[in-house]
Design a protein around this motif. Structure first.
Motif, PDB file in Angstrom:
ATOM      1  N   MET A 168      -4.820  -6.947 -12.715  1.00 41.21           N
ATOM      2  CA  MET A 168      -5.391  -6.733 -11.393  1.00 41.21           C
ATOM      3  C   MET A 168      -6.910  -6.954 -11.438  1.00 41.21           C
ATOM      4  O   MET A 168      -7.561  -6.661 -12.442  1.00 41.21           O
ATOM      5  CB  MET A 168      -5.176  -5.300 -10.895  1.00 41.21           C
ATOM      6  CG  MET A 168      -3.774  -4.736 -10.963  1.00 41.21           C
ATOM      7  SD  MET A 168      -2.646  -5.457  -9.762  1.00 41.21           S
ATOM      8  CE  MET A 168      -1.777  -6.612 -10.851  1.00 41.21           C
ATOM      9  N   THR A 183       0.836  -1.187   0.000  1.00 41.24           N
ATOM     10  CA  THR A 183       0.000   0.000   0.000  1.00 41.24           C
ATOM     11  C   THR A 183       0.872   1.237   0.000  1.00 41.24           C
ATOM     12  O   THR A 183       2.056   1.166   0.372  1.00 41.24           O
ATOM     13  CB  THR A 183      -0.933  -0.020   1.231  1.00 41.24           C
ATOM     14  OG1 THR A 183      -1.895   1.034   1.110  1.00 41.24           O
ATOM     15  CG2 THR A 183      -0.175   0.140   2.532  1.00 41.24           C
ATOM     16  N   PHE A 209      -7.067  -4.850  -6.091  1.00 40.53           N
ATOM     17  CA  PHE A 209      -6.698  -3.444  -5.945  1.00 40.53           C
ATOM     18  C   PHE A 209      -7.914  -2.621  -5.566  1.00 40.53           C
ATOM     19  O   PHE A 209      -9.010  -2.817  -6.113  1.00 40.53           O
ATOM     20  CB  PHE A 209      -6.126  -2.918  -7.261  1.00 40.53           C
ATOM     21  CG  PHE A 209      -5.776  -1.450  -7.242  1.00 40.53           C
ATOM     22  CD1 PHE A 209      -4.530  -1.029  -6.797  1.00 40.53           C
ATOM     23  CD2 PHE A 209      -6.697  -0.493  -7.655  1.00 40.53           C
ATOM     24  CE1 PHE A 209      -4.215   0.322  -6.769  1.00 40.53           C
ATOM     25  CE2 PHE A 209      -6.383   0.853  -7.626  1.00 40.53           C
ATOM     26  CZ  PHE A 209      -5.143   1.262  -7.174  1.00 40.53           C
ATOM     27  N   LEU A 240      -1.058   3.767  -5.295  1.00 39.51           N
ATOM     28  CA  LEU A 240      -0.008   3.128  -6.082  1.00 39.51           C
ATOM     29  C   LEU A 240       0.816   4.160  -6.838  1.00 39.51           C
ATOM     30  O   LEU A 240       2.022   3.992  -7.007  1.00 39.51           O
ATOM     31  CB  LEU A 240      -0.645   2.140  -7.068  1.00 39.51           C
ATOM     32  CG  LEU A 240       0.269   1.487  -8.101  1.00 39.51           C
ATOM     33  CD1 LEU A 240       1.352   0.654  -7.431  1.00 39.51           C
ATOM     34  CD2 LEU A 240      -0.561   0.621  -9.062  1.00 39.51           C
ATOM     35  N   ILE A 253      -3.618  -4.792  -2.797  1.00 37.23           N
ATOM     36  CA  ILE A 253      -2.990  -3.478  -2.985  1.00 37.23           C
ATOM     37  C   ILE A 253      -4.024  -2.447  -2.560  1.00 37.23           C
ATOM     38  O   ILE A 253      -5.029  -2.248  -3.234  1.00 37.23           O
ATOM     39  CB  ILE A 253      -2.561  -3.259  -4.445  1.00 37.23           C
ATOM     40  CG1 ILE A 253      -1.680  -4.418  -4.926  1.00 37.23           C
ATOM     41  CG2 ILE A 253      -1.824  -1.928  -4.593  1.00 37.23           C
ATOM     42  CD1 ILE A 253      -1.371  -4.381  -6.410  1.00 37.23           C
TER      43      ILE A 253
END
Length: 257
Positions: A112, A29, A89, A63, A59
């Protein structure tokens, strides 16, 4: 700028099916690829994560700090992440400063699974198999806590939970710890968050507490628990004081808390 360390945290979850004892969720993160953290650095993080052979990779936002056009090549290594049950994500606040819709398209292209007020069910034998019933875990993801000012965006946890089997354990991915207030009321067992950087530079952690209920670590909030990562990268000056960057390996255990 030293190598990011792996932090292993065991999380006792009484409702976790024993068949999923030891399931490992690796969280990264607050990576902040941008002015000073590039693709070479990200590749080293990805390689470190893949050696852990995680069951799930989460995640939890922030980003990037910049547009897809400028950072596409630097973010490309994130597509090499591998986990038995997928890579997930959710947005952080910085995605909304960087062209969020373009980034969501790019991250999906890189493999993702983007959870936008959505959920998937993980089962011992893999993703969403028939007949597994309460043995699964609902993995839920919501938009960033402050995304409501952007058209078509904003957190909606009730929508994500609509129609779910309440006997299943629920794990929420939410960038900001502040989401725990609603999450605990709606039956979430564990929330996984970032955003705070654990203050990053002392004494900023004290100011973070004015905005967020938790700054770092594993905490209980009513019937729920929350883990807040110190972050994998950094924002602003390339330094930390009284906080350490982490790749977090959350090991889920079916024990009383």
């Amino acid at each position: 700028l030293r190598p990011v360390q792996v932090k292993r945290v065991e999380v006792p979850l009484p409702r976790l099916p024993r068949e999923l004892d030891g399931l490992r969720v690796v969280q990264i993160t607050d990576i902040h690829i941008g002015p000073t953290l590039d693709g070479a650095w990200l590749r080293s993080v990805v390689e470190r994560i893949n050696t852990l052979k995680p069951d799930v990779i989460a995640i939890t936002g922030d980003l990037v700090d910049g547009s897809v056009a400028r950072l596409r090549e630097h973010v490309r290594p994130i597509g090499d992440l591998k986990a038995a049950h997928g890579v997930y994500f959710v947005t952080g606040n910085h995605e909304y400063y960087s062209g969020v819709d373009a980034w969501l398209t790019e991250l999906r292209r890189l493999g993702m699974t983007v959870l936008r007020n959505e959920r998937v069910t993980l089962h011992p034998q893999g993703l969403a198999g028939p007949g597994a019933g309460a043995l699964g875990i609902d993995l839920v993801g919501v938009d960033d806590y402050h995304a409501g000012g952007f058209p078509g965006h904003g957190p909606d946890l009730p929508r994500a939970l609509t129609g779910r089997d309440p006997s299943r354990l629920a794990v929420l991915l939410a960038h900001q710890p502040a989401a725990i207030e609603e999450a605990a009321q709606l039956g979430i067992d564990l929330q996984i968050s970032g955003h705070t950087h654990a203050g990053q530079l002392w004494p900023w952690g004290y100011f973070v507490r004015l905005q967020q209920p938790y700054v770092h670590g594993l905490h209980r909030h009513g019937s729920a628990q929350i883990y807040v990562s110190a972050g994998t990268g950094y924002w602003g000056p390339p330094m930390r004081l009284a906080s350490e960057a982490e790749i977090t390996e959350l090991v889920l255990r079916p024990r009383p808390s």
